[in-house]
Design an enzyme around this catalytic site. Sequence first.
Site, PDB file in Angstrom:
ATOM      1  N   SER A  31      18.833  21.726  14.489  1.00  0.00           N
ATOM      2  CA  SER A  31      17.941  22.723  13.910  1.00  0.00           C
ATOM      3  C   SER A  31      16.766  22.038  13.219  1.00  0.00           C
ATOM      4  CB  SER A  31      18.742  23.569  12.908  1.00  0.00           C
ATOM      5  OG  SER A  31      18.021  24.702  12.517  1.00  0.00           O
ATOM      6  N   ASN A  32      15.934  22.823  12.571  1.00  0.00           N
ATOM      7  CA  ASN A  32      14.805  22.316  11.795  1.00  0.00           C
ATOM      8  C   ASN A  32      15.005  22.666  10.338  1.00  0.00           C
ATOM      9  OD1 ASN A  32      13.138  21.326  13.840  1.00  0.00           O
ATOM     10  ND2 ASN A  32      12.297  23.340  14.256  1.00  0.00           N
ATOM     11  N   ARG A  33      14.385  21.935   9.448  1.00  0.00           N
ATOM     12  CA  ARG A  33      14.449  22.319   8.036  1.00  0.00           C
ATOM     13  C   ARG A  33      13.544  23.528   7.822  1.00  0.00           C
ATOM     14  NH1 ARG A  33      13.385  17.500   4.029  1.00  0.00           N
ATOM     15  NH2 ARG A  33      13.786  19.159   2.529  1.00  0.00           N
TER      16      ARG A  33
END
Length: 227
Positions: A31-33
């Site tokens: 995922s991404n932050r």
Amino acid sequence: MRKSQLELKGKTVLVTAGPTQEPLDPIRFISNRSSGKMGYAVALAALKFGAKVILISGPTHLSSPQGVNLVRIVTARELREAVLKHFPKADVVVAAAAVADYRPESKAARKIRKEGRRELTIRLVRNPDILRELGKTKGDKILVGFAAETGQMITNAREKLKKKNLDLIVANDVTKKGSGFEVDTNIVSIISRDGKIISLPKLSKTRVAERILREAVKIIKNTERTT
Ligand code: CTP
């Protein structure tokens, strides 16, 4: 309420927010932050401006804003499907979601075990660039993108605005304190198609959201005046 705050009355604003999660097996993902706070702030501001709001959100810890049509998604491909479904109704699109550019090529049906493996290689494949796709058929809709950068912020953001055929791009340098992930503030520059740059000081995400929408309203008014 100030009159300017109802300037999106009769308009529909589509907002994407939060991260996407790309599964590797039933219990792991890449995922991404992203906390989703910037996108949710835009959705709430659009509501305050009198718009009908569709918020398409990846997994976040934020509560569902009242009065907003919330659509939950998990992966980039689900986000794309939901965005394409609602796009025809939208007058303004604000793409604040932190979309994972890549996903694991396949999702293992069962948990990947470490027994007998010293290394694990995961093959990633490209996800669709949703905003770029929208840019190809945007017509007179207003498209607003975000560019989270770690250097050469204005140059990179300008390039993205062009490549994705956007009206506005909101750039931030995520290495700056008080800008970006998880915090309630942001330090952004709003860049328009004609090259104008509005560099804002550190503001709450609520204020940043209002400034972005005010710029979108200006473009709508200009277009309506000339057509
Ligand atoms: N975006 C999107 N679909 C993707 C990736 C990004 O719609 N697959 C949107 C984001 O919501 C954001 C904007 O595009 O509004 C900028 O995304 P970013 O990842 O920074 O741009 P890229 O063109 O993917 O460039 P790079 O990752 O190489 O910096």
